[in-house]
Motif scaffolding. Structure first.
Motif, PDB file in Angstrom:
ATOM      1  N   ASN A  54       0.828  -1.213   0.000  1.00 41.10           N
ATOM      2  CA  ASN A  54       0.000   0.000   0.000  1.00 41.10           C
ATOM      3  C   ASN A  54       0.857   1.254   0.000  1.00 41.10           C
ATOM      4  O   ASN A  54       0.495   2.266  -0.620  1.00 41.10           O
ATOM      5  CB  ASN A  54      -0.943   0.002   1.204  1.00 41.10           C
ATOM      6  CG  ASN A  54      -2.065  -0.981   1.044  1.00 41.10           C
ATOM      7  OD1 ASN A  54      -2.621  -1.152  -0.028  1.00 41.10           O
ATOM      8  ND2 ASN A  54      -2.401  -1.665   2.128  1.00 41.10           N
ATOM      9  N   THR A  97      -7.491   6.485  -0.072  1.00 38.17           N
ATOM     10  CA  THR A  97      -7.782   5.070   0.155  1.00 38.17           C
ATOM     11  C   THR A  97      -6.517   4.289   0.491  1.00 38.17           C
ATOM     12  O   THR A  97      -6.489   3.487   1.436  1.00 38.17           O
ATOM     13  CB  THR A  97      -8.458   4.467  -1.091  1.00 38.17           C
ATOM     14  OG1 THR A  97      -9.634   5.198  -1.377  1.00 38.17           O
ATOM     15  CG2 THR A  97      -8.792   3.003  -0.872  1.00 38.17           C
ATOM     16  N   ARG A 108      -5.244   5.131   3.988  1.00 36.03           N
ATOM     17  CA  ARG A 108      -6.055   4.446   5.005  1.00 36.03           C
ATOM     18  C   ARG A 108      -5.701   2.958   5.075  1.00 36.03           C
ATOM     19  O   ARG A 108      -5.519   2.397   6.158  1.00 36.03           O
ATOM     20  CB  ARG A 108      -7.539   4.625   4.703  1.00 36.03           C
ATOM     21  CG  ARG A 108      -8.422   4.061   5.820  1.00 36.03           C
ATOM     22  CD  ARG A 108      -9.890   4.157   5.507  1.00 36.03           C
ATOM     23  NE  ARG A 108     -10.199   3.230   4.437  1.00 36.03           N
ATOM     24  CZ  ARG A 108     -10.856   3.550   3.311  1.00 36.03           C
ATOM     25  NH1 ARG A 108     -11.286   4.762   3.129  1.00 36.03           N
ATOM     26  NH2 ARG A 108     -11.089   2.632   2.390  1.00 36.03           N
ATOM     27  N   ASN A 109      -5.545   2.322   3.912  1.00 42.70           N
ATOM     28  CA  ASN A 109      -5.172   0.905   3.883  1.00 42.70           C
ATOM     29  C   ASN A 109      -3.792   0.679   4.480  1.00 42.70           C
ATOM     30  O   ASN A 109      -3.549  -0.324   5.160  1.00 42.70           O
ATOM     31  CB  ASN A 109      -5.221   0.363   2.460  1.00 42.70           C
ATOM     32  CG  ASN A 109      -6.633   0.244   1.932  1.00 42.70           C
ATOM     33  OD1 ASN A 109      -7.591   0.324   2.691  1.00 42.70           O
ATOM     34  ND2 ASN A 109      -6.754   0.065   0.634  1.00 42.70           N
ATOM     35  N   SER A 126      -3.056  -1.579   7.760  1.00 40.79           N
ATOM     36  CA  SER A 126      -2.071  -2.668   7.704  1.00 40.79           C
ATOM     37  C   SER A 126      -1.056  -2.538   8.826  1.00 40.79           C
ATOM     38  O   SER A 126      -0.657  -3.537   9.436  1.00 40.79           O
ATOM     39  CB  SER A 126      -1.346  -2.670   6.358  1.00 40.79           C
ATOM     40  OG  SER A 126      -2.244  -2.872   5.312  1.00 40.79           O
TER      41      SER A 126
END
Length: 196
Positions: A95, A133, A136-137, A141
């Motif tokens: 990410n 996005t 945030r991911n 994680s």
């Protein structure tokens, strides 16, 4: 009449032999039950309780994940710990890499360049939304990886506590079920024993 008398006598004799045989079986059962192995309390060898073992296991797991599980001799848990940490780190790094791609493309567009890899397929708003996005991911994680690390420490501590758990006859909690002979109903109970 004699026939009935002989039948009744033979029936009485058969029943009395059967009753004597049952009494003999009960006495044999009593003899068998009294011949059980009895262990005296002074002969029971108990492992000494190490009050620092849980703290030591937690410390080992904090220093190197999986080392506390090895200290507790639960070797099968070590691959699970490393798989969880590895998967969390993989998603964090993936990410982060994708976030940097979209961020660099957005910065180039703000600078006036039109040569980024997403030009013509993704709008400026799409680049901003993708960054939100992916950020945030990435944070999720990281939190999952930290949670797995904390669970590794907690597991080692709790497992070390449970390895010293005392389960013997001096302290016991036993459920029991007994048929009441007077009204033929069941009685359910719980017995707590503590022997000094």
């Amino acid at each position: 009449m004699l026939n009935r008398f002989l039948i009744a006598l033979s029936l009485f004799t058969f029943c009395s032999f059967n009753a004597f045989a049952q009494e003999d079986e009960k006495q044999e059962d009593k003899k068998e039950s009294t011949e059980t192995l009895q262990v005296e309390a002074a002969t029971v060898i108990r492992d000494p309780i190490d009050p620092l073992a849980p703290a030591r296991a937690a410390f080992y797991s904090a220093v190197l994940p999986g080392l506390g599980q090895a200290y507790n001799k639960k070797y099968w848990k070590i691959p699970i710990v490393y798989a969880g940490l590895g998967i969390g780190m993989y998603f964090y790094l993936d990410n982060d890499k994708e976030y940097n791609r979209y961020r660099d493309a957005y910065k180039r567009r703000l600078a006036g360049f039109e040569d980024d890899e997403f030009f013509g397929t993704v709008t400026d708003d799409g680049l901003r939304e993708a960054q939100k996005t992916l950020r945030r991911n990435k944070e999720i994680s990281l939190l999952v990886t930290i949670g797995i690390y904390a669970l590794n420490i907690i597991d080692a501590n709790v497992d070390a506590h449970l390895m010293q758990y005392n389960v013997d006859e001096n302290l016991s909690l036993r459920p029991h079920y007994k048929i009441n002979e007077f009204d033929n109903t069941g009685d359910l109970g719980l017995t707590v024993n503590f022997k000094f």
